[in-house]
Motif scaffolding. Sequence first.
Motif, short mmCIF file in Angstrom:
data_model
loop_
_atom_site.label_atom_id
_atom_site.label_comp_id
_atom_site.label_asym_id
_atom_site.label_seq_id
_atom_site.Cartn_x
_atom_site.Cartn_y
_atom_site.Cartn_z
N GLY A 48 0.77 -1.24 0.00
CA GLY A 48 0.00 0.00 0.00
C GLY A 48 0.79 1.28 0.00
O GLY A 48 0.26 2.34 -0.35
N ASN A 49 2.05 1.22 0.38
CA ASN A 49 2.88 2.43 0.40
C ASN A 49 3.74 2.57 -0.85
O ASN A 49 4.62 3.44 -0.91
N GLU A 50 3.50 1.74 -1.86
CA GLU A 50 4.31 1.77 -3.08
C GLU A 50 3.42 2.22 -4.24
O GLU A 50 2.82 1.42 -4.94
N ASP A 51 3.34 3.54 -4.44
CA ASP A 51 2.33 4.09 -5.34
C ASP A 51 2.84 4.40 -6.74
O ASP A 51 2.09 4.90 -7.58
N THR A 52 4.10 4.12 -7.04
CA THR A 52 4.64 4.42 -8.36
C THR A 52 3.85 3.71 -9.47
O THR A 52 3.60 4.29 -10.53
N GLY A 53 3.46 2.47 -9.23
CA GLY A 53 2.72 1.73 -10.24
C GLY A 53 1.40 2.39 -10.60
O GLY A 53 1.05 2.51 -11.77
N LEU A 54 0.66 2.81 -9.58
CA LEU A 54 -0.61 3.49 -9.83
C LEU A 54 -0.38 4.75 -10.65
O LEU A 54 -1.08 5.00 -11.65
N LYS A 55 0.59 5.56 -10.25
CA LYS A 55 0.84 6.82 -10.95
C LYS A 55 1.29 6.57 -12.39
O LYS A 55 0.92 7.31 -13.30
N ALA A 56 2.10 5.53 -12.59
CA ALA A 56 2.58 5.24 -13.94
C ALA A 56 1.42 4.82 -14.85
O ALA A 56 1.32 5.30 -16.00
N VAL A 57 0.55 3.95 -14.35
CA VAL A 57 -0.60 3.52 -15.16
C VAL A 57 -1.54 4.70 -15.42
O VAL A 57 -2.09 4.83 -16.53
N GLN A 58 -1.73 5.55 -14.44
CA GLN A 58 -2.54 6.75 -14.66
C GLN A 58 -1.98 7.59 -15.80
O GLN A 58 -2.74 8.08 -16.66
N GLU A 59 -0.66 7.75 -15.82
CA GLU A 59 -0.04 8.55 -16.88
C GLU A 59 -0.28 7.92 -18.26
O GLU A 59 -0.59 8.61 -19.23
N VAL A 60 -0.14 6.62 -18.34
CA VAL A 60 -0.35 5.92 -19.62
C VAL A 60 -1.80 6.05 -20.08
O VAL A 60 -2.08 6.40 -21.23
N LEU A 61 -2.73 5.79 -19.18
CA LEU A 61 -4.14 5.78 -19.57
C LEU A 61 -4.65 7.17 -19.90
O LEU A 61 -5.57 7.32 -20.73
N LYS A 62 -4.08 8.20 -19.30
CA LYS A 62 -4.48 9.57 -19.66
C LYS A 62 -4.17 9.86 -21.13
O LYS A 62 -4.90 10.59 -21.80
N LYS A 63 -3.09 9.26 -21.64
CA LYS A 63 -2.71 9.47 -23.04
C LYS A 63 -3.69 8.81 -24.01
O LYS A 63 -3.77 9.19 -25.18
N TYR A 64 -4.41 7.81 -23.52
CA TYR A 64 -5.31 7.05 -24.40
C TYR A 64 -6.78 7.25 -24.05
O TYR A 64 -7.62 6.42 -24.40
N GLN A 65 -7.09 8.35 -23.40
CA GLN A 65 -8.49 8.60 -23.04
C GLN A 65 -9.38 8.73 -24.28
O GLN A 65 -10.56 8.38 -24.23
#
Length: 339
Positions: A48-65
């Motif tokens: 739960g304290n390792e949030d890099t994965g969430l932020k990385a996927v958010q960045e990718v998916l924002k590009k493909y909205q």
Amino acid sequence: MLTELENLPEGLLQIEAKELHTVLTGPTLIHLPGRRDAPLFVSVLLHGNEDTGLKAVQEVLKKYQNAALPRALSLFVGNVDAARQGVRRLERQLDYNRIWSAGNNDTAPEHHMTRKVTEIMTQRGVFASIDIHNNSGLNPHYACINRLDNAFLHLATMFSRIVVYFTSPKGVQSEAFANLCPAVTLECGKPGGRSGVDHAAVFVEGALHLSSFPTHPVAQHDLDLFRSVAVVTVPETVSLSIGAGSSDLCLEECIDQYNFRELKTGTRLGRVADESLIPLCTRNAIDHDISDYYFEIKAGELITRRPVMPAMLTRDTRIIRQDCLCYLMERLETLSTEI
């Protein structure tokens, strides 16, 4: 315990890990379509304290909205409750990256959940698996694999030339998915920095664009390959401190600076109160205690007995207690699978 969705919940691309509980009720598997049907599986926040994965996927998916993904994506968001508290896991919880084994004695709800995830992804014909993590000490970005296979190595070296092959601990996500597809664990340094997020995002997007994996070996000059040979823990009966203190074991203040350094024989790791006992438990892949092989006590100091390279040394005593002090590695000069 598992929620399965076919679309992104409203607000997921903007939210911080600590607020995930406001849009997700718990562990969630989200399937998104893409131009290629076989999905890329990405797991985030197993800790739960390792949030890099969430932020990385958010960045990718924002590009493909407003565009189709190059390949279908199945996103598993793990320990939402621990993320709310900003900790690796809650005290009452199992470690979400130790619950992916298929043993008949594993009957906790968490084990049923991960078996369900694995079954779902088997049915969907998963293309590749990426598990994204952070660590709490000073470490370079590196990739971990559970099989010395060309496809696994090609996937890993897309992220880093530093690759660690490991077979212990058991029950990790990448080990379970290694039976299905090329699988890799990414270690993206400490949470909170942009470099890990950017690096992981570029890697995930690159994996989404892959059509297949090369069958030829990775060139030796493109790879620094290590094998994990032991995990080092501090027994609960041993009191622990960092830098200063009168505990049974007081580790060096700069202990995490030894990560991915090939330590010479006699390197000092800390001070001990009892010179008659090594205050560590060092277990190899077949669960034998080999502490005396790697460590010794001299003049009240804990030192290395032979050259070795540690990884994941941390100054966070809570993580040491919940997981381990470090892993010990040896360099693999060849890609022989007979190890």
